[in-house]
Design an enzyme around this catalytic site. Structure first.
Site, PDB file in Angstrom:
ATOM      1  N   LYS A  13       0.827  -1.432   0.033  1.00 36.66           N
ATOM      2  CA  LYS A  13       0.172  -0.194   0.003  1.00 36.66           C
ATOM      3  C   LYS A  13       0.952   1.230   0.029  1.00 36.66           C
ATOM      4  O   LYS A  13       0.738   2.419  -0.809  1.00 36.66           O
ATOM      5  CB  LYS A  13      -0.833   0.171   1.185  1.00 36.66           C
ATOM      6  CG  LYS A  13      -1.969  -0.813   1.223  1.00 36.66           C
ATOM      7  CD  LYS A  13      -2.782  -0.915   2.643  1.00 36.66           C
ATOM      8  CE  LYS A  13      -2.163  -1.099   3.697  1.00 36.66           C
ATOM      9  NZ  LYS A  13      -1.554  -2.168   4.234  1.00 36.66           N
ATOM     10  N   ARG A  88      -9.236   0.933   9.178  1.00 38.77           N
ATOM     11  CA  ARG A  88      -8.611  -0.289   9.587  1.00 38.77           C
ATOM     12  C   ARG A  88      -9.839  -1.383  10.411  1.00 38.77           C
ATOM     13  O   ARG A  88      -9.442  -2.547  10.781  1.00 38.77           O
ATOM     14  CB  ARG A  88      -7.410  -0.345  10.564  1.00 38.77           C
ATOM     15  CG  ARG A  88      -6.243  -0.796   9.823  1.00 38.77           C
ATOM     16  CD  ARG A  88      -5.008  -0.596  10.805  1.00 38.77           C
ATOM     17  NE  ARG A  88      -3.855  -1.157  10.625  1.00 38.77           N
ATOM     18  CZ  ARG A  88      -2.886  -0.546   9.803  1.00 38.77           C
ATOM     19  NH1 ARG A  88      -3.140   0.762   9.424  1.00 38.77           N
ATOM     20  NH2 ARG A  88      -1.481  -1.136   9.671  1.00 38.77           N
ATOM     21  N   ARG A 127      11.809  -6.398   3.825  1.00 40.46           N
ATOM     22  CA  ARG A 127      11.871  -4.753   4.077  1.00 40.46           C
ATOM     23  C   ARG A 127      12.985  -4.467   5.350  1.00 40.46           C
ATOM     24  O   ARG A 127      13.618  -3.467   4.952  1.00 40.46           O
ATOM     25  CB  ARG A 127      10.542  -4.439   4.447  1.00 40.46           C
ATOM     26  CG  ARG A 127      10.269  -2.711   4.912  1.00 40.46           C
ATOM     27  CD  ARG A 127       8.840  -2.502   4.839  1.00 40.46           C
ATOM     28  NE  ARG A 127       8.023  -2.781   6.059  1.00 40.46           N
ATOM     29  CZ  ARG A 127       6.714  -2.512   5.893  1.00 40.46           C
ATOM     30  NH1 ARG A 127       5.978  -1.992   4.845  1.00 40.46           N
ATOM     31  NH2 ARG A 127       5.938  -2.625   6.870  1.00 40.46           N
ATOM     32  N   ARG A 139      11.573  -0.623  11.465  1.00 41.54           N
ATOM     33  CA  ARG A 139      10.360  -0.553  12.275  1.00 41.54           C
ATOM     34  C   ARG A 139      10.221  -1.383  13.352  1.00 41.54           C
ATOM     35  O   ARG A 139      10.696  -2.488  13.490  1.00 41.54           O
ATOM     36  CB  ARG A 139       9.016  -0.464  11.454  1.00 41.54           C
ATOM     37  CG  ARG A 139       8.811   0.825  10.389  1.00 41.54           C
ATOM     38  CD  ARG A 139       7.430   0.434   9.637  1.00 41.54           C
ATOM     39  NE  ARG A 139       6.656  -0.106  10.243  1.00 41.54           N
ATOM     40  CZ  ARG A 139       5.268  -0.447   9.545  1.00 41.54           C
ATOM     41  NH1 ARG A 139       5.039  -0.142   8.447  1.00 41.54           N
ATOM     42  NH2 ARG A 139       4.176  -0.950  10.154  1.00 41.54           N
ATOM     43  N   ARG A 150      -0.027  -8.604  13.789  1.00 40.69           N
ATOM     44  CA  ARG A 150      -0.541  -7.617  12.664  1.00 40.69           C
ATOM     45  C   ARG A 150      -1.482  -8.128  11.848  1.00 40.69           C
ATOM     46  O   ARG A 150      -2.499  -7.770  11.448  1.00 40.69           O
ATOM     47  CB  ARG A 150       0.526  -6.549  12.250  1.00 40.69           C
ATOM     48  CG  ARG A 150       0.982  -5.592  13.077  1.00 40.69           C
ATOM     49  CD  ARG A 150       2.407  -5.119  12.680  1.00 40.69           C
ATOM     50  NE  ARG A 150       2.430  -4.481  11.410  1.00 40.69           N
ATOM     51  CZ  ARG A 150       3.540  -4.351  10.467  1.00 40.69           C
ATOM     52  NH1 ARG A 150       4.722  -4.774  10.893  1.00 40.69           N
ATOM     53  NH2 ARG A 150       3.253  -3.821   9.432  1.00 40.69           N
TER      54      ARG A 150
HETATM   55  P1  AMP Z   1       1.182   0.647   9.212  1.00 35.63           P
HETATM   56  O1  AMP Z   1       2.303   1.739   9.105  1.00 35.63           O
HETATM   57  O2  AMP Z   1      -0.304   0.998   8.339  1.00 35.63           O
HETATM   58  O3  AMP Z   1       1.520  -0.872   9.273  1.00 35.63           O
HETATM   59  O4  AMP Z   1       0.703   1.206  10.721  1.00 35.63           O
HETATM   60  C1  AMP Z   1       1.613   0.722  11.882  1.00 35.63           C
HETATM   61  C2  AMP Z   1       0.787   0.639  13.310  1.00 35.63           C
HETATM   62  O5  AMP Z   1       0.116   1.910  13.405  1.00 35.63           O
HETATM   63  C3  AMP Z   1      -0.195  -0.406  13.109  1.00 35.63           C
HETATM   64  O6  AMP Z   1       0.070  -1.694  13.481  1.00 35.63           O
HETATM   65  C4  AMP Z   1      -1.132   0.158  14.282  1.00 35.63           C
HETATM   66  O7  AMP Z   1      -0.655  -0.159  15.681  1.00 35.63           O
HETATM   67  C5  AMP Z   1      -1.100   1.658  14.015  1.00 35.63           C
HETATM   68  N1  AMP Z   1      -2.032   2.145  13.092  1.00 35.63           N
HETATM   69  C6  AMP Z   1      -1.787   2.649  11.939  1.00 35.63           C
HETATM   70  N2  AMP Z   1      -3.058   2.789  11.138  1.00 35.63           N
HETATM   71  C7  AMP Z   1      -4.220   2.528  12.221  1.00 35.63           C
HETATM   72  C8  AMP Z   1      -5.685   2.483  12.100  1.00 35.63           C
HETATM   73  N3  AMP Z   1      -6.111   3.043  11.114  1.00 35.63           N
HETATM   74  N4  AMP Z   1      -6.145   2.254  13.301  1.00 35.63           N
HETATM   75  C9  AMP Z   1      -5.492   1.692  14.362  1.00 35.63           C
HETATM   76  N5  AMP Z   1      -4.188   1.477  14.553  1.00 35.63           N
HETATM   77  C10 AMP Z   1      -3.424   2.063  13.468  1.00 35.63           C
END
Ligand code: AMP
Length: 193
Positions: A13, A88, A127, A139, A150
């Site tokens: 994404k 999400r 990654r 990360r 996740r």
């Molecule tokens: P990402 O970079 O999109 O993989 O997000 C990393 C982390 O941020 C996720 O594993 C969640 O802990 C938190 N996070 C990001 N977006 C959301 C969302 N829309 N709702 C809840 N937690 C989020």
């Protein structure tokens, strides 16, 4: 153009959003990036989100809905935006529908990148390796343990979001296992319709 990219962690994404951002001149809004920035800056939201993010859990709907509600009102979103990592949960999707309705705006597309689970873990491991090779910081949630959480979280809470958009006739899908340039082509084709 207002669009949402859906898909599991590691689906691509972020990579595809960055390309769409260039092509359409609209910002990529990644709640993950915004939350990581808040953690780094030590803001009250960052302090609340830090532990849950590191363990691979989800930050509360209230927090992320608040972040997005403020962000899409900023001037650079006037022509549209690409949502990456939001919504999400179905509650977040419903809140977004309500928010856009209040502003008299519509979504142009909701596109899901389809990728099998088996491929995702190796992508995340790559990654992390590439980040280290480039001298960057991996990360905190890109390790196998947090990643499994996740992914489980995704199947439980986020996969129903696709069902939500399908039920209102807005969902399109793209093969996220194809090579990166091919996925971009497929996205362009969907958006050209
Ligand atoms: P990402 O970079 O999109 O993989 O997000 C990393 C982390 O941020 C996720 O594993 C969640 O802990 C938190 N996070 C990001 N977006 C959301 C969302 N829309 N709702 C809840 N937690 C989020």
């Amino acid at each position: 153009m207002r669009l949402i990219l859906l898909g599991p962690p590691g689906a691509g994404k972020g990579t595809q959003s960055a390309r769409l951002e260039q092509k359409y001149g609209i910002p990529q809004l990644s709640t993950g990036d915004m939350l990581r920035a808040a953690v780094k800056a030590g803001t009250p939201i960052g302090q609340k989100a830090k532990a849950v993010m590191e363990s691979g859990g989800l930050v509360s709907d209230e927090i992320v809905i608040g972040i997005i509600a403020d962000r899409i009102d900023e001037a650079d979103c006037a022509k549209g935006f690409i949502l990456d990592g939001f919504p999400r949960t179905v509650a977040q999707a419903e809140a977004l529908t309500k928010l856009l309705k209040q502003k008299g705006r519509d979504l142009d597309a909701v596109i899901e990148l389809l990728v099998d689970d088996g491929i995702l873990l190796s992508r995340i491991e790559n990654r992390a390796r590439e980040t280290v090779a480039a001298g960057g910081t991996v990360r905190a949630d890109d390790n196998p343990e947090a990643f499994k959480k996740r992914l489980a979280q995704y199947h439980e809470q986020t996969a129903p979001v696709s069902g939500y958009y399908k039920s209102i006739g807005e969902l399109r899908t793209v093969d996220g296992m194809a090579p990166i340039d091919e996925v971009t082509k497929q996205l362009d084709a969907v958006l050209a319709k």
